[in-house]
Write a protein that holds these residues in place. Sequence first.
Motif, PDB file in Angstrom:
ATOM      1  N   ASP A  58       0.821  -1.209   0.000  1.00 42.81           N
ATOM      2  CA  ASP A  58       0.000   0.000   0.000  1.00 42.81           C
ATOM      3  C   ASP A  58       0.857   1.262   0.000  1.00 42.81           C
ATOM      4  O   ASP A  58       0.439   2.294  -0.540  1.00 42.81           O
ATOM      5  N   ALA A  59       2.050   1.173   0.575  1.00 46.86           N
ATOM      6  CA  ALA A  59       2.959   2.323   0.535  1.00 46.86           C
ATOM      7  C   ALA A  59       3.429   2.579  -0.892  1.00 46.86           C
ATOM      8  O   ALA A  59       3.532   3.736  -1.333  1.00 46.86           O
ATOM      9  N   LEU A  60       3.713   1.519  -1.646  1.00 49.45           N
ATOM     10  CA  LEU A  60       4.098   1.695  -3.049  1.00 49.45           C
ATOM     11  C   LEU A  60       2.934   2.261  -3.856  1.00 49.45           C
ATOM     12  O   LEU A  60       3.120   3.172  -4.678  1.00 49.45           O
ATOM     13  N   ILE A  61       1.746   1.732  -3.635  1.00 48.05           N
ATOM     14  CA  ILE A  61       0.565   2.255  -4.334  1.00 48.05           C
ATOM     15  C   ILE A  61       0.392   3.742  -4.031  1.00 48.05           C
ATOM     16  O   ILE A  61       0.135   4.551  -4.924  1.00 48.05           O
ATOM     17  N   GLY A  62       0.591   4.113  -2.761  1.00 51.27           N
ATOM     18  CA  GLY A  62       0.439   5.508  -2.367  1.00 51.27           C
ATOM     19  C   GLY A  62       1.475   6.425  -2.983  1.00 51.27           C
ATOM     20  O   GLY A  62       1.224   7.619  -3.169  1.00 51.27           O
ATOM     21  N   ASP A  65       1.411   6.946  -9.317  1.00 49.84           N
ATOM     22  CA  ASP A  65       0.224   7.369 -10.060  1.00 49.84           C
ATOM     23  C   ASP A  65      -0.428   6.182 -10.759  1.00 49.84           C
ATOM     24  O   ASP A  65      -1.620   6.211 -11.067  1.00 49.84           O
ATOM     25  N   ALA A  66       0.363   5.182 -11.044  1.00 49.59           N
ATOM     26  CA  ALA A  66      -0.100   3.982 -11.737  1.00 49.59           C
ATOM     27  C   ALA A  66       0.701   2.800 -11.219  1.00 49.59           C
ATOM     28  O   ALA A  66       1.779   2.970 -10.632  1.00 49.59           O
ATOM     29  N   VAL A  67       0.174   1.615 -11.430  1.00 48.85           N
ATOM     30  CA  VAL A  67       0.847   0.405 -10.967  1.00 48.85           C
ATOM     31  C   VAL A  67       0.917  -0.599 -12.105  1.00 48.85           C
ATOM     32  O   VAL A  67      -0.077  -0.845 -12.801  1.00 48.85           O
ATOM     33  N   ALA A  68       2.104  -1.157 -12.323  1.00 50.25           N
ATOM     34  CA  ALA A  68       2.306  -2.235 -13.288  1.00 50.25           C
ATOM     35  C   ALA A  68       2.436  -3.544 -12.524  1.00 50.25           C
ATOM     36  O   ALA A  68       3.078  -3.591 -11.464  1.00 50.25           O
ATOM     37  N   ARG A  82      -7.472  -3.195  -5.557  1.00 50.24           N
ATOM     38  CA  ARG A  82      -7.069  -2.318  -4.449  1.00 50.24           C
ATOM     39  C   ARG A  82      -6.431  -1.039  -4.979  1.00 50.24           C
ATOM     40  O   ARG A  82      -6.726   0.065  -4.519  1.00 50.24           O
ATOM     41  N   ALA A  83      -5.546  -1.198  -5.956  1.00 45.40           N
ATOM     42  CA  ALA A  83      -4.872  -0.035  -6.524  1.00 45.40           C
ATOM     43  C   ALA A  83      -5.862   0.865  -7.254  1.00 45.40           C
ATOM     44  O   ALA A  83      -5.801   2.098  -7.146  1.00 45.40           O
ATOM     45  N   ALA A  84      -6.781   0.265  -8.011  1.00 48.57           N
ATOM     46  CA  ALA A  84      -7.775   1.065  -8.734  1.00 48.57           C
ATOM     47  C   ALA A  84      -8.688   1.809  -7.768  1.00 48.57           C
ATOM     48  O   ALA A  84      -9.035   2.978  -7.992  1.00 48.57           O
ATOM     49  N   ALA A  85      -9.082   1.143  -6.689  1.00 47.35           N
ATOM     50  CA  ALA A  85      -9.929   1.805  -5.692  1.00 47.35           C
ATOM     51  C   ALA A  85      -9.226   2.996  -5.059  1.00 47.35           C
ATOM     52  O   ALA A  85      -9.871   3.955  -4.621  1.00 47.35           O
ATOM     53  N   ALA A  86      -7.891   2.943  -5.027  1.00 46.69           N
ATOM     54  CA  ALA A  86      -7.105   4.056  -4.499  1.00 46.69           C
ATOM     55  C   ALA A  86      -6.841   5.128  -5.562  1.00 46.69           C
ATOM     56  O   ALA A  86      -6.113   6.090  -5.304  1.00 46.69           O
ATOM     57  N   VAL A 107     -12.597  -4.715 -12.797  1.00 46.22           N
ATOM     58  CA  VAL A 107     -13.356  -3.810 -13.658  1.00 46.22           C
ATOM     59  C   VAL A 107     -14.205  -2.866 -12.821  1.00 46.22           C
ATOM     60  O   VAL A 107     -14.249  -1.649 -13.075  1.00 46.22           O
ATOM     61  N   ALA A 108     -14.880  -3.403 -11.804  1.00 45.04           N
ATOM     62  CA  ALA A 108     -15.739  -2.565 -10.969  1.00 45.04           C
ATOM     63  C   ALA A 108     -14.933  -1.481 -10.261  1.00 45.04           C
ATOM     64  O   ALA A 108     -15.369  -0.321 -10.176  1.00 45.04           O
ATOM     65  N   ALA A 109     -13.756  -1.838  -9.760  1.00 41.49           N
ATOM     66  CA  ALA A 109     -12.920  -0.851  -9.067  1.00 41.49           C
ATOM     67  C   ALA A 109     -12.415   0.207 -10.041  1.00 41.49           C
ATOM     68  O   ALA A 109     -12.408   1.403  -9.732  1.00 41.49           O
ATOM     69  N   ALA A 110     -12.006  -0.217 -11.249  1.00 43.52           N
ATOM     70  CA  ALA A 110     -11.502   0.736 -12.242  1.00 43.52           C
ATOM     71  C   ALA A 110     -12.604   1.674 -12.713  1.00 43.52           C
ATOM     72  O   ALA A 110     -12.390   2.891 -12.863  1.00 43.52           O
ATOM     73  N   GLU A 111     -13.788   1.130 -12.948  1.00 47.62           N
ATOM     74  CA  GLU A 111     -14.896   1.975 -13.383  1.00 47.62           C
ATOM     75  C   GLU A 111     -15.365   2.892 -12.264  1.00 47.62           C
ATOM     76  O   GLU A 111     -15.786   4.024 -12.522  1.00 47.62           O
ATOM     77  N   GLY A 112     -15.260   2.414 -11.020  1.00 53.26           N
ATOM     78  CA  GLY A 112     -15.710   3.220  -9.888  1.00 53.26           C
ATOM     79  C   GLY A 112     -14.903   4.487  -9.694  1.00 53.26           C
ATOM     80  O   GLY A 112     -15.448   5.521  -9.255  1.00 53.26           O
ATOM     81  N   THR A 113     -13.622   4.444  -9.990  1.00 54.02           N
ATOM     82  CA  THR A 113     -12.768   5.624  -9.816  1.00 54.02           C
ATOM     83  C   THR A 113     -12.383   6.274 -11.138  1.00 54.02           C
ATOM     84  O   THR A 113     -11.752   7.335 -11.143  1.00 54.02           O
ATOM     85  N   GLY A 114     -12.743   5.630 -12.255  1.00 59.47           N
ATOM     86  CA  GLY A 114     -12.465   6.214 -13.558  1.00 59.47           C
ATOM     87  C   GLY A 114     -11.011   6.175 -13.971  1.00 59.47           C
ATOM     88  O   GLY A 114     -10.573   6.978 -14.807  1.00 59.47           O
TER      89      GLY A 114
END
Length: 303
Positions: A58-62, A65-68, A82-86, A107-114
């Motif tokens: 979560d520290a890396l995600i924080g 801007d993007a995660v591979a 988790r990353a998309a929700a953040a 998909v739901a997480a990505a669509e939820g945050t755009g």
Amino acid sequence: MTRLRIGLIGTGPWAERTQAPALAAHPGAVLSGVWGRRPEAAAALASAHGVEAYEDVDALIGASDAVAFALPPDVQAPLAARAAAAGRHLLLDKPVATTVSGAREVVAAAEGTGVASVVFCTLRFAADTAPWIAEQGAAGGWFTGRAHWLSSLFGPGSAGPYAASPWRREKGGLWDVGPHVLSVLLPVLGDITELTALRGPADTAHLAFRHASGASSTATVGLSAPPEAAGASIDLYGERGRVPMPPWSDAVGSFRSAVDALLQSVRTGDPHACDVRLGLRITEILAQAEERLQKARPGAAGG
């Protein structure tokens, strides 16, 4: 747009040989750090590129801007959600997941945050094959297609770096190279409306598809062929005769193009054609094929 900070999650051969070098050298991105399930491997990979190894994902995600992702699919999926929700953009490996529910959560997480997303199906980004796929999709007039992708990853005497992959050994060629095949057939021939699947030797699967365009296609995929029988090809047949897909190479360059695609999607807000939604559709098709193969197993009910 300032350079996109992209964190790398995963430390295996794919991350080491392809993703980390491409991210570290990309002019529009900054490799913001590395996290892996093996801290010593994360430290070594991060050190090789002069970035920080994170002990907490979560520290890396924080810090990104993007995660591979360079992880087994069913480890990737919940972390990607988790990353998309953040609010982090996603550069996913194929397949997104090996369960439909897992892919739907992403998909739901990505669509939820755009957030923007790209699934790295190599052929959609390789310099030799990406324009060919676009050209054939625009041309139309196809009657049928034939894909043949046999690897000797688990064949006699194999000692390649990916032979130690537990998820590939468990799920076989259907899930490892099947996404590559579908990433070509779907944009050219249309969505799959009907399929059947038969088992071949070892993990080999023989698939037959009917497409929304009216065309049909077949695919043979597997990871356990003798080295002498290994090879990959995709051929289309239609009004222009037989049209073979060109050979491809340069995984690092292909991944660099996938980063380009993610940057473009972030910049414009336009979804990429090979995004997490296509990743979900590929998972749905492969899950259906796997179900057919399980029913066809000797001794299975109805088999």
